[in-house]
Motif scaffolding. Structure first.
Motif, PDB file in Angstrom:
ATOM      1  N   LEU A 216     -19.698   5.536   3.166  1.00  0.00           N
ATOM      2  CA  LEU A 216     -19.629   6.741   3.994  1.00  0.00           C
ATOM      3  C   LEU A 216     -18.198   6.941   4.455  1.00  0.00           C
ATOM      4  O   LEU A 216     -17.644   6.111   5.198  1.00  0.00           O
ATOM      5  N   ASN A 217     -17.616   8.004   3.969  1.00  0.00           N
ATOM      6  CA  ASN A 217     -16.235   8.295   4.322  1.00  0.00           C
ATOM      7  C   ASN A 217     -16.234   9.269   5.489  1.00  0.00           C
ATOM      8  O   ASN A 217     -16.285  10.469   5.308  1.00  0.00           O
ATOM      9  N   VAL A 218     -16.219   8.709   6.692  1.00  0.00           N
ATOM     10  CA  VAL A 218     -16.277   9.560   7.888  1.00  0.00           C
ATOM     11  C   VAL A 218     -14.860  10.042   8.187  1.00  0.00           C
ATOM     12  O   VAL A 218     -14.156   9.486   9.022  1.00  0.00           O
TER      13      VAL A 218
ATOM     14  N   TYR B  90       0.734  10.277  -3.633  1.00  0.00           N
ATOM     15  CA  TYR B  90       0.219   8.946  -3.957  1.00  0.00           C
ATOM     16  C   TYR B  90       0.768   7.940  -2.949  1.00  0.00           C
ATOM     17  O   TYR B  90       1.851   8.117  -2.395  1.00  0.00           O
ATOM     18  N   SER B  91       0.034   6.866  -2.760  1.00  0.00           N
ATOM     19  CA  SER B  91       0.467   5.838  -1.810  1.00  0.00           C
ATOM     20  C   SER B  91       1.533   4.953  -2.442  1.00  0.00           C
ATOM     21  O   SER B  91       1.740   4.977  -3.656  1.00  0.00           O
ATOM     22  N   SER B  92       2.183   4.152  -1.609  1.00  0.00           N
ATOM     23  CA  SER B  92       3.137   3.163  -2.127  1.00  0.00           C
ATOM     24  C   SER B  92       2.728   1.784  -1.594  1.00  0.00           C
ATOM     25  O   SER B  92       2.040   1.697  -0.571  1.00  0.00           O
TER      26      SER B  92
ATOM     27  N   THR C 153      -5.718   1.216  -0.048  1.00  0.00           N
ATOM     28  CA  THR C 153      -4.395   1.839   0.176  1.00  0.00           C
ATOM     29  C   THR C 153      -3.270   0.916  -0.294  1.00  0.00           C
ATOM     30  O   THR C 153      -3.181  -0.241   0.124  1.00  0.00           O
ATOM     31  N   GLY C 154      -2.441   1.499  -1.149  1.00  0.00           N
ATOM     32  CA  GLY C 154      -1.177   0.878  -1.516  1.00  0.00           C
ATOM     33  C   GLY C 154      -1.189  -0.078  -2.692  1.00  0.00           C
ATOM     34  O   GLY C 154      -0.167  -0.695  -2.992  1.00  0.00           O
ATOM     35  N   VAL C 155      -2.333  -0.231  -3.364  1.00  0.00           N
ATOM     36  CA  VAL C 155      -2.343  -1.164  -4.499  1.00  0.00           C
ATOM     37  C   VAL C 155      -1.641  -0.494  -5.683  1.00  0.00           C
ATOM     38  O   VAL C 155      -2.019   0.589  -6.111  1.00  0.00           O
TER      39      VAL C 155
ATOM     40  N   THR D 122      -6.803   3.847  -6.062  1.00  0.00           N
ATOM     41  CA  THR D 122      -6.892   5.230  -6.534  1.00  0.00           C
ATOM     42  C   THR D 122      -5.549   5.680  -7.088  1.00  0.00           C
ATOM     43  O   THR D 122      -5.424   6.025  -8.263  1.00  0.00           O
ATOM     44  N   SER D 123      -4.511   5.666  -6.229  1.00  0.00           N
ATOM     45  CA  SER D 123      -3.194   6.182  -6.642  1.00  0.00           C
ATOM     46  C   SER D 123      -2.706   5.513  -7.918  1.00  0.00           C
ATOM     47  O   SER D 123      -2.171   6.174  -8.812  1.00  0.00           O
ATOM     48  N   ALA D 124      -2.891   4.194  -8.005  1.00  0.00           N
ATOM     49  CA  ALA D 124      -2.360   3.472  -9.179  1.00  0.00           C
ATOM     50  C   ALA D 124      -3.038   3.951 -10.462  1.00  0.00           C
ATOM     51  O   ALA D 124      -2.401   4.081 -11.504  1.00  0.00           O
TER      52      ALA D 124
END
Ligand SMILES: Cc1cc2nc3c(=O)[nH]c(=O)nc-3n(C[C@H](O)[C@H](O)[C@H](O)COP(=O)(O)O)c2cc1C
Length: 235
Positions: free
Chosen positions: A34-36, A119-121, A147-149, A169-171
């Motif tokens: 659940l992404n609140v 995208y994250s870093s 986050t950040g991988v 996700t970003s990677a």
């Protein structure tokens, strides 16, 4: 090999949360996240009300489905550890740390608000890393890091802190889905080189409970951290 599929849900109304959760279960999801995602921008909404909203959504979905339910949290609670504990008490089978709030930029040419998604870093792993290290071993729930991988190094760090699962996700958007294999092989190599027999041995080895200096994760280290700073161009 069967791969469990976890449905990620971001609802708005109570019926939206429960109906879609039920639909995901019926479609064969192994679990639900659940992404609140909400920005408590209303100046009259109190932190207690925001927290209760998380608990209510969890309770409603918990009543509706019998598969495991994880909560994806904001990093911005006043008392993150207590909130995590209350969610677990209310039946969260997993906590996903953290939601990455989209922070719009201003376009100075167009004078417009630019809600572009970046995208994250790897530098962004630190906040979830800190909280996973702090919460590992303290709650009867699974912890997922997000986050950040970008490489296996961030995967290793999250596992050492105590993550039961690591998301990316970003990677994958940046490098393509084959990057999963790169992450996996990098992790295997890292374990082999350091003679770790399994991921299980790595997991939580550097959580707050397991490091020699638990204070390193908390404020006691704050002054020391500031004192250790050297300006890049200092004489
Ligand atoms: C294009 C894109 C779409 C996303 N869609 C969702 C979504 O539907 N639900 C969700 O919980 N998070 C979504 N996210 C956030 C990611 O799940 C994740 O929390 C965030 O990107 C940080 O992880 P990362 O550093 O691995 O990218 C999305 C991110 C991106 C870049």
């Amino acid at each position: 090999m069967a791969i469990p599929v976890i449905g990620s849900l971001n609802g708005v109304t109570d019926a939206g949360w429960t109906d879609y959760a039920k639909g995901m279960e019926e479609a064969g999801a192994a679990a639900i996240e659940l992404n609140v995602y909400m920005l408590p921008a209303d100046i009259h909404t109190t932190s207690a009300e925001v927290e209760q909203r998380y608990l209510d959504i969890l309770a409603k979905v918990r009543e509706t489905v019998s598969i495991p339910v994880a909560m994806k949290l904001s990093p911005f609670f006043s008392a993150t550890a207590n909130m995590a504990e209350r969610l677990v008490a209310a039946g969260a089978d997993g906590l996903v740390l953290f939601n990455r709030l989209y922070q719009p930029d201003l376009d100075l040419d167009q004078l417009s608000v630019n809600p572009s998604l970046t995208y994250s870093s790897p530098a962004e792993i630190r906040l979830p890393l800190l909280w996973i290290a702090v919460l590992h071993g303290r709650l009867n729930t699974s912890l997922a890091a997000t986050t950040g991988v970008d490489s296996h190094l961030q995967v290793v760090k999250y596992l050492l802190a105590g993550a039961d699962a690591v998301q990316t996700t970003s990677a994958l958007l940046r490098h393509g889905s084959r990057h999963l294999r790169v992450l996996r092989e990098g992790l295997e190599r890292w374990l082999e080189e350091r003679e770790y027999p399994s991921v299980a041995k790595l997991k939580g080895a550097m959580s707050q409970r397991n490091v020699a200096d638990p204070e390193a994760y908390e404020r006691a280290n704050y002054l020391q951290t500031l004192l250790s700073y050297h300006a890049p161009h200092a004489a």
